[in-house]
Design a protein around this motif. Structure first.
Motif, PDB file in Angstrom:
ATOM      1  N   ILE A  49       0.802  -1.211   0.000  1.00  0.00           N
ATOM      2  CA  ILE A  49       0.000   0.000   0.000  1.00  0.00           C
ATOM      3  C   ILE A  49       0.843   1.272   0.000  1.00  0.00           C
ATOM      4  CG2 ILE A  49      -1.736   1.285   1.287  1.00  0.00           C
ATOM      5  CD1 ILE A  49      -2.701  -1.194  -0.197  1.00  0.00           C
ATOM      6  N   HIS A  50       1.760   1.435   0.926  1.00  0.00           N
ATOM      7  CA  HIS A  50       2.556   2.645   0.927  1.00  0.00           C
ATOM      8  C   HIS A  50       3.801   2.466   1.774  1.00  0.00           C
ATOM      9  CE1 HIS A  50       0.407   3.136   4.733  1.00  0.00           C
ATOM     10  NE2 HIS A  50       1.318   3.992   5.081  1.00  0.00           N
ATOM     11  N   GLU A  70      -7.353 -10.209   9.409  1.00  0.00           N
ATOM     12  CA  GLU A  70      -6.050  -9.710   9.850  1.00  0.00           C
ATOM     13  C   GLU A  70      -5.134  -9.549   8.640  1.00  0.00           C
ATOM     14  OE1 GLU A  70      -4.436 -11.947  13.091  1.00  0.00           O
ATOM     15  OE2 GLU A  70      -5.958 -11.210  14.485  1.00  0.00           O
ATOM     16  N   GLY A  71      -5.694  -8.917   7.609  1.00  0.00           N
ATOM     17  CA  GLY A  71      -4.982  -8.799   6.345  1.00  0.00           C
ATOM     18  C   GLY A  71      -4.072  -7.609   6.216  1.00  0.00           C
ATOM     19  N   ALA A  72      -3.993  -6.753   7.234  1.00  0.00           N
ATOM     20  CA  ALA A  72      -3.117  -5.582   7.169  1.00  0.00           C
ATOM     21  C   ALA A  72      -1.994  -5.730   8.189  1.00  0.00           C
ATOM     22  CB  ALA A  72      -3.905  -4.302   7.440  1.00  0.00           C
ATOM     23  N   VAL A  73      -0.779  -5.486   7.751  1.00  0.00           N
ATOM     24  CA  VAL A  73       0.400  -5.628   8.615  1.00  0.00           C
ATOM     25  C   VAL A  73       1.287  -4.398   8.447  1.00  0.00           C
ATOM     26  CG1 VAL A  73       2.505  -6.942   9.076  1.00  0.00           C
ATOM     27  CG2 VAL A  73       0.386  -8.135   8.507  1.00  0.00           C
ATOM     28  N   MET A  74       1.759  -3.854   9.567  1.00  0.00           N
ATOM     29  CA  MET A  74       2.701  -2.733   9.553  1.00  0.00           C
ATOM     30  C   MET A  74       4.086  -3.265   9.917  1.00  0.00           C
ATOM     31  SD  MET A  74       2.789   0.706  11.944  1.00  0.00           S
ATOM     32  CE  MET A  74       1.382   1.476  11.137  1.00  0.00           C
ATOM     33  N   GLU A  87      10.072  -4.835  13.486  1.00  0.00           N
ATOM     34  CA  GLU A  87       8.863  -5.224  14.207  1.00  0.00           C
ATOM     35  C   GLU A  87       7.690  -5.322  13.250  1.00  0.00           C
ATOM     36  OE1 GLU A  87       8.545  -6.158  17.260  1.00  0.00           O
ATOM     37  OE2 GLU A  87      10.503  -5.598  18.074  1.00  0.00           O
ATOM     38  N   ARG A  88       6.877  -6.359  13.423  1.00  0.00           N
ATOM     39  CA  ARG A  88       5.708  -6.604  12.590  1.00  0.00           C
ATOM     40  C   ARG A  88       4.459  -6.443  13.464  1.00  0.00           C
ATOM     41  NH1 ARG A  88       2.612 -11.200  11.166  1.00  0.00           N
ATOM     42  NH2 ARG A  88       1.987 -11.272   8.969  1.00  0.00           N
ATOM     43  N   ILE A  89       3.644  -5.448  13.144  1.00  0.00           N
ATOM     44  CA  ILE A  89       2.445  -5.148  13.919  1.00  0.00           C
ATOM     45  C   ILE A  89       1.223  -5.525  13.087  1.00  0.00           C
ATOM     46  CG2 ILE A  89       1.149  -3.382  15.162  1.00  0.00           C
ATOM     47  CD1 ILE A  89       3.895  -3.888  16.345  1.00  0.00           C
ATOM     48  N   VAL A  90       0.385  -6.389  13.641  1.00  0.00           N
ATOM     49  CA  VAL A  90      -0.796  -6.871  12.915  1.00  0.00           C
ATOM     50  C   VAL A  90      -1.981  -5.940  13.158  1.00  0.00           C
ATOM     51  CG1 VAL A  90      -2.444  -8.768  12.686  1.00  0.00           C
ATOM     52  CG2 VAL A  90      -0.010  -9.266  13.027  1.00  0.00           C
ATOM     53  N   SER A 119       6.343   0.472   6.593  1.00  0.00           N
ATOM     54  CA  SER A 119       5.586   0.038   5.426  1.00  0.00           C
ATOM     55  C   SER A 119       4.339  -0.702   5.872  1.00  0.00           C
ATOM     56  CB  SER A 119       6.437  -0.858   4.520  1.00  0.00           C
ATOM     57  OG  SER A 119       6.825  -2.034   5.190  1.00  0.00           O
ATOM     58  N   VAL A 120       3.300  -0.580   5.094  1.00  0.00           N
ATOM     59  CA  VAL A 120       2.046  -1.265   5.377  1.00  0.00           C
ATOM     60  C   VAL A 120       1.678  -2.113   4.179  1.00  0.00           C
ATOM     61  CG1 VAL A 120      -0.414  -1.001   5.857  1.00  0.00           C
ATOM     62  CG2 VAL A 120       1.226   0.547   6.925  1.00  0.00           C
ATOM     63  N   ALA A 121       1.382  -3.377   4.407  1.00  0.00           N
ATOM     64  CA  ALA A 121       0.961  -4.269   3.335  1.00  0.00           C
ATOM     65  C   ALA A 121      -0.413  -4.840   3.673  1.00  0.00           C
ATOM     66  CB  ALA A 121       1.972  -5.398   3.141  1.00  0.00           C
ATOM     67  N   VAL A 122      -1.277  -4.899   2.685  1.00  0.00           N
ATOM     68  CA  VAL A 122      -2.604  -5.477   2.856  1.00  0.00           C
ATOM     69  C   VAL A 122      -2.715  -6.681   1.928  1.00  0.00           C
ATOM     70  CG1 VAL A 122      -5.090  -5.120   2.672  1.00  0.00           C
ATOM     71  CG2 VAL A 122      -3.627  -3.261   3.463  1.00  0.00           C
ATOM     72  N   THR A 123      -3.082  -7.824   2.476  1.00  0.00           N
ATOM     73  CA  THR A 123      -3.168  -9.060   1.705  1.00  0.00           C
ATOM     74  C   THR A 123      -4.583  -9.251   1.175  1.00  0.00           C
ATOM     75  OG1 THR A 123      -1.473 -10.059   3.091  1.00  0.00           O
ATOM     76  CG2 THR A 123      -2.816 -11.551   1.793  1.00  0.00           C
TER      77      THR A 123
END
Length: 215
Positions: free
Chosen positions: A11-12, A69-73, A89-92, A151-155
């Motif tokens: 995403i960004h 829980e498809g978004a992870v920072m 660090e991975r924040i759900v 970074s933020v990713a959405v699955t």
């Protein structure tokens, strides 16, 4: 036959400088952060923002499915001198069903699209605060030069056949320092982004895995 799987929708990216300056760019595309959003994000500070009020929103076609829980920072800090990784660090984020989270996005609704809002999963709120504390401590240490990236990713995956044309996706951020949701990207073409990232031209967004029917 290609095995169905979930494809990450990047995403960004936000570069975290000494003063936590904000600059966003869409991975694998030329989407730009709206000028009005740059102004609005000046007050956003990852070091001090309230994790319980941090939100990510995504507007996507209704034939795309995003899991709860498809978004992870992902938060990283590296040494400026050596490039060594100092923090990762991975924040759900979890899908939010709270009415107030969607209320301010009413004007962003589009026919054939869905808006989903994500908030930090309750189990990760305290860990996010610990990460913020570590970032603050390194920022105060003038002898250690650090640079960071958020970074933020959405699955997501597709339901049914993929229509022709652009696959328009928009993203938004809300935080305790911001006045409602601030647009990060508007109507970037997910199809083009996935192809540029290496996905097959004829099927750039993978189908959702089939679930076995219960008797």
């Amino acid at each position: 036959m290609r095995k169905p799987h979930l494809l990450p929708l990047s995403i960004h990216k936000i570069a975290l400088l000494a003063a936590v300056l904000i600059a966003a760019s869409l991975a694998a595309s030329c989407a730009q952060l709206p000028l009005s959003s740059l102004i609005g994000l000046r007050n956003f500070d990852l070091e001090t923002t309230d994790p319980a009020r941090l939100r990510i929103a995504v507007r996507h076609p209704d034939w795309i499915r995003v899991p709860a829980e498809g978004a992870v920072m992902q938060i990283e800090q590296r040494s400026k001198a050596s490039g060594a990784l100092m923090m990762s660090e991975r924040i759900v984020f979890r899908h939010s069903v709270a009415g107030e989270d969607l209320a301010s996005l009413g004007a962003e609704r589009r026919h054939g699209s869905v808006i989903r809002v994500f908030r930090i999963a309750p189990r990760d709120v305290d860990r996010m605060r610990a990460v913020q504390k570590a970032i603050r401590e390194r920022s105060q240490d003038k002898t250690t030069g650090v640079e960071g990236r958020l970074s933020v990713a959405v699955t997501g995956c597709r339901l049914g056949a993929m229509p022709e044309g652009a696959v328009k996706v928009s993203t938004y951020l809300a935080a305790s320092e911001l006045d409602g949701f601030v647009p990060l990207t508007r109507d970037f073409d997910l199809r083009a982004a996935m192809i540029e990232a290496g996905a097959p031209h004829d099927d750039p967004i993978a189908p959702c895995p089939q679930t076995r029917e219960r008797n």
